[in-house]
Scaffold this motif. Structure first.
Motif, PDB file in Angstrom:
ATOM      1  N   ASP A 184      -8.089   2.585  -5.887  1.00  0.00           N
ATOM      2  CA  ASP A 184      -6.689   2.174  -5.850  1.00  0.00           C
ATOM      3  C   ASP A 184      -5.908   3.113  -4.942  1.00  0.00           C
ATOM      4  O   ASP A 184      -5.666   4.276  -5.288  1.00  0.00           O
ATOM      5  N   GLU A 195       4.925  -0.919  -7.879  1.00  0.00           N
ATOM      6  CA  GLU A 195       4.093  -1.585  -8.873  1.00  0.00           C
ATOM      7  C   GLU A 195       2.862  -2.177  -8.201  1.00  0.00           C
ATOM      8  O   GLU A 195       2.852  -2.441  -6.998  1.00  0.00           O
ATOM      9  N   GLY A 196       1.832  -2.413  -8.998  1.00  0.00           N
ATOM     10  CA  GLY A 196       0.662  -3.110  -8.520  1.00  0.00           C
ATOM     11  C   GLY A 196      -0.475  -2.193  -8.113  1.00  0.00           C
ATOM     12  O   GLY A 196      -0.388  -0.963  -8.205  1.00  0.00           O
ATOM     13  N   GLU A 197      -1.564  -2.820  -7.667  1.00  0.00           N
ATOM     14  CA  GLU A 197      -2.756  -2.101  -7.248  1.00  0.00           C
ATOM     15  C   GLU A 197      -3.191  -2.581  -5.873  1.00  0.00           C
ATOM     16  O   GLU A 197      -2.976  -3.741  -5.511  1.00  0.00           O
ATOM     17  N   CYS A 198      -3.804  -1.686  -5.142  1.00  0.00           N
ATOM     18  CA  CYS A 198      -4.409  -2.030  -3.861  1.00  0.00           C
ATOM     19  C   CYS A 198      -5.789  -1.377  -3.837  1.00  0.00           C
ATOM     20  O   CYS A 198      -5.909  -0.182  -3.535  1.00  0.00           O
ATOM     21  N   LEU A 199      -6.808  -2.148  -4.172  1.00  0.00           N
ATOM     22  CA  LEU A 199      -8.160  -1.621  -4.305  1.00  0.00           C
ATOM     23  C   LEU A 199      -8.899  -1.761  -2.979  1.00  0.00           C
ATOM     24  O   LEU A 199      -9.133  -2.879  -2.498  1.00  0.00           O
ATOM     25  N   ARG A 211       3.824   4.036  -0.643  1.00  0.00           N
ATOM     26  CA  ARG A 211       3.431   3.838  -2.041  1.00  0.00           C
ATOM     27  C   ARG A 211       4.333   2.806  -2.705  1.00  0.00           C
ATOM     28  O   ARG A 211       5.526   3.057  -2.926  1.00  0.00           O
ATOM     29  N   VAL A 215      -2.872   3.093  -4.305  1.00  0.00           N
ATOM     30  CA  VAL A 215      -1.537   3.387  -4.844  1.00  0.00           C
ATOM     31  C   VAL A 215      -1.572   4.646  -5.701  1.00  0.00           C
ATOM     32  O   VAL A 215      -0.676   5.498  -5.615  1.00  0.00           O
ATOM     33  N   LYS A 216      -2.614   4.805  -6.507  1.00  0.00           N
ATOM     34  CA  LYS A 216      -2.673   5.905  -7.466  1.00  0.00           C
ATOM     35  C   LYS A 216      -3.648   7.011  -7.070  1.00  0.00           C
ATOM     36  O   LYS A 216      -3.707   8.037  -7.746  1.00  0.00           O
ATOM     37  N   THR A 265      -0.297 -10.846  -4.443  1.00  0.00           N
ATOM     38  CA  THR A 265      -1.680 -10.793  -4.911  1.00  0.00           C
ATOM     39  C   THR A 265      -2.560 -11.571  -3.943  1.00  0.00           C
ATOM     40  O   THR A 265      -2.285 -12.752  -3.658  1.00  0.00           O
ATOM     41  N   ARG A 306      -3.284  -6.610  -6.075  1.00  0.00           N
ATOM     42  CA  ARG A 306      -2.856  -7.225  -7.333  1.00  0.00           C
ATOM     43  C   ARG A 306      -1.423  -6.834  -7.658  1.00  0.00           C
ATOM     44  O   ARG A 306      -1.129  -5.664  -7.888  1.00  0.00           O
ATOM     45  N   LEU A 343       1.401  -6.405  -6.073  1.00  0.00           N
ATOM     46  CA  LEU A 343       2.032  -5.326  -5.313  1.00  0.00           C
ATOM     47  C   LEU A 343       3.517  -5.621  -5.107  1.00  0.00           C
ATOM     48  O   LEU A 343       3.899  -6.729  -4.706  1.00  0.00           O
TER      49      LEU A 343
END
Length: 589
Positions: A67, A58-62, A55, A69-70, A24, A8, A10
């Protein structure tokens, strides 16, 4: 069914260069997806972002709801065990045979017996046609073989998610076709979610269930193969037809930002009248037949894909034809001070990670012994050769000074304290940094540019625990051992030069030495050597793991490792000496 991957918004940049923005997409679980795009559009960067190796800003990678990223590094390491990744150049471990490379994940993450491990590894090697080559080192086989060995290793743990970075590069057409068939058969047998990055048009047309394309920092299209291939989008149709005329140029700088009508004539054709294919038209008129699993195996993902198409649950995502690519958002380059502070913070973080990883199991004892022997063997002769003149110069200088002030009887004590507490730890560590540390940095740097470090992370193994800990401890133990030898050699050198060259009295030299020098002075020197050895090892590892691509990157890392270690040692020595004088007044340190 395979693992879930949902991306989402990214966005990733390197410095002021934006790679892609607001990407996305969702990889349908269990299906095969191919990612296309001209060279330099960040396809490999996208794969590494999915694995948490890079990394994004911005954004998410689920991945299975986590995630990447985080997430904490421990979470990422655990989740990566569910990945099977084929890197662009195979990323095999150069010191292991082909068989050991393939068996490595099983040995680290399963409790299978060696017999079971051998059976599984040989089955995967047979799948990729490498039976008979298992005893060879990666440097003894061709690039195509290394690629196939990397594929065997990626499949050995039956992963839920399989990522392949240009699996066809370095392979001839026949082996490329066999590889495509193999990937399809693996999908049919395991129902794993697959993402394949490729430039091979034939493979892209016949292997995947879904296709996506990156162009000018955007995901211009993503969706089912059946709709993707029939699009009249100028960028996609030009790429899929291999037409030289269209929005895509030789480089991104000459790519067109809009999709105008590109009908043209070929000036190199006799008369210049041959009309080239218009990229705004469809690249194909008939849908190529998709590959089928061998032996009539039922592929559940193909059935789910067909159901999604029939129900309208598989829409085609398309960027507006007239929409220009998002302009590169200016990113302020960090000033030299900020950059230096960042690097200091990263170095400190690596030092803490190393200390935390030392008590963890399994402890790399064998690697520690090998590294300790290597560092000591390349450092002890230079250290001894430097210690003799160092001790002599200190004795000569102090001997001259004590004669001038009428304190010749203190020459021995002053020389010994200077050698044991100051000269020996610094000389020892400088030699270790210049010899062993440089080799450690070059070794880790070469592993970094060959993607071995990333491959280790994907397998679910911490490079800090597996590679950094044994090398840093080797530098520490070597520094402590060689510091004692250098102290002895330096003291003896100072003694002989004071007695022979300056005509000092042997008895007076030894008497002042035994009267004022204490065992605690040697302990201080050894503690300094321990600290300095740790710093030399950490700096070498930090620069090696941060090596930039290419031989020049390795050379730069080695040079920076040695220079930074030298500067850091003198600074830390100043701080340590000042603290010691404050805590133990009246003693020379």
């Amino acid at each position: 069914m395979g693992g879930t991957v949902e991306v989402r918004g990214l966005t990733k940049s390197f410095g002021s260069q934006n790679i892609w923005s607001d990407v996305t997409l969702t990889l349908p679980p269990g299906e095969i997806t191919a990612l296309l795009g001209p060279s330099g559009t960040g396809k490999s960067v996208f794969l590494k972002s999915l694995m948490g190796l890079i990394r994004p800003e911005e954004g998410e990678c689920l991945v299975n709801g986590v995630d990447m990223v985080k997430a904490r590094e421990s979470q990422r390491l655990d989740l990566r065990k569910r990945f099977g990744v084929l890197f662009q150049d195979g990323a095999l471990f150069g010191s292991m045979s082909v068989f050991d490379n393939v068996a490595f994940p099983l040995r680290r993450h399963t409790r299978k017996s060696e017999k079971e491990i051998r059976q599984t590894a040989m089955d995967r090697l047979e799948m990729v046609g490498l039976v008979g080559q298992e005893h060879k080192l990666p440097g003894e086989i061709s690039g195509g073989m290394r690629k196939r060995a990397g594929l065997a290793r990626s499949l050995v743990t039956d992963p839920e998610i399989i990522l392949c970075d240009e699996p066809d590069s370095g392979l001839d057409p026949v082996r490329t076709a066999n590889l495509a068939q193999l990937l399809l058969d693996v999908n049919a047998q395991t129902d794993a979610t697959m993402l394949v990055v490729t430039h091979n048009i034939e493979l892209a047309r016949t292997l995947p269930d879904n296709l996506g394309m990156l162009y000018r920092r955007q995901l211009v299209m993503f969706g089912p193969r059946e709709e993707f291939l029939f699009t009249d989008h100028p960028v996609v149709s030009q790429f899929m037809s291999g037409d030289p005329i269209g929005p895509i140029g030789m480089s991104e700088e000459v790519d067109h930002s809009t999709t105008d009508d590109y009908e043209a004539t070929d000036p190199t054709y006799p008369g210049g009248t041959a009309t080239l294919v218009r990229p705004g038209a469809r690249a194909i008129e008939v849908l190529p037949k998709q590959l089928l699993p061998s032996g009539g195996i039922r592929r559940a993902s193909a059935e789910r894909h067909a159901d999604r198409l029939a129900s309208g649950a598989a829409p085609l995502y398309v960027v507006d034809d007239d929409e220009e690519a998002d302009p590169v958002r200016p990113i302020r380059r960090p000033d030299p001070v900020s950059r230096a502070l960042t690097q200091v913070g990263e170095l400190f973080a690596l030092a803490l990670d190393t200390l935390r990883a030392i008590p963890k199991r399994p402890f790399p004892a064998k690697d520690l012994l090998e590294q300790f022997w290597f560092v000591t063997s390349v450092s002890w002769i230079p250290a001894m050769l430097v210690a003799i003149p160092f001790g002599a110069v200190i004795a000569l200088q102090l001997g001259t000074l004590t004669v001038q002030v009428g304190a010749q009887s203190f020459t021995g004590a002053a020389s010994v304290l200077a050698v044991v507490q100051q000269a020996a730890p610094i000389v020892t560590t400088l030699v270790i940094a210049g010899a062993g540390g440089a080799a450690i940095c070059a070794d880790l740097g070469a592993r970094t540019i060959r993607d071995e470090i990333d491959a280790m992370k994907v397998i679910g193994i911490s490079p800090v625990q597996a590679l950094v800990v044994p090398r840093v401890l080797a530098c520490v133990f070597s520094a402590v051992l060689l510091n004692g030898l250098v102290s002895v050699v330096g003291v003896l050198g100072g003694y002989f030069f004071n007695v022979i060259v300056q005509g000092g009295t042997p008895g007076a030299y030894l008497a002042s030495f035994t009267a004022l020098a204490q065992f605690s002075d040697l302990v201080v020197g050894e503690v300094k050597a321990l600290i300095f050895g740790f710093l030399a090892g950490v700096v070498a590892a930090y620069r090696g793991l941060g090596t930039k691509p290419g031989p020049k990157g390795v050379g730069d890392s080695v040079n920076q490792s040695v220079v930074v270690t030298f500067l850091l040692l003198f600074f830390v020595n100043f701080v340590a000496t000042t603290l010691y004088l404050q805590l133990v007044p009246g003693k020379a340190a």
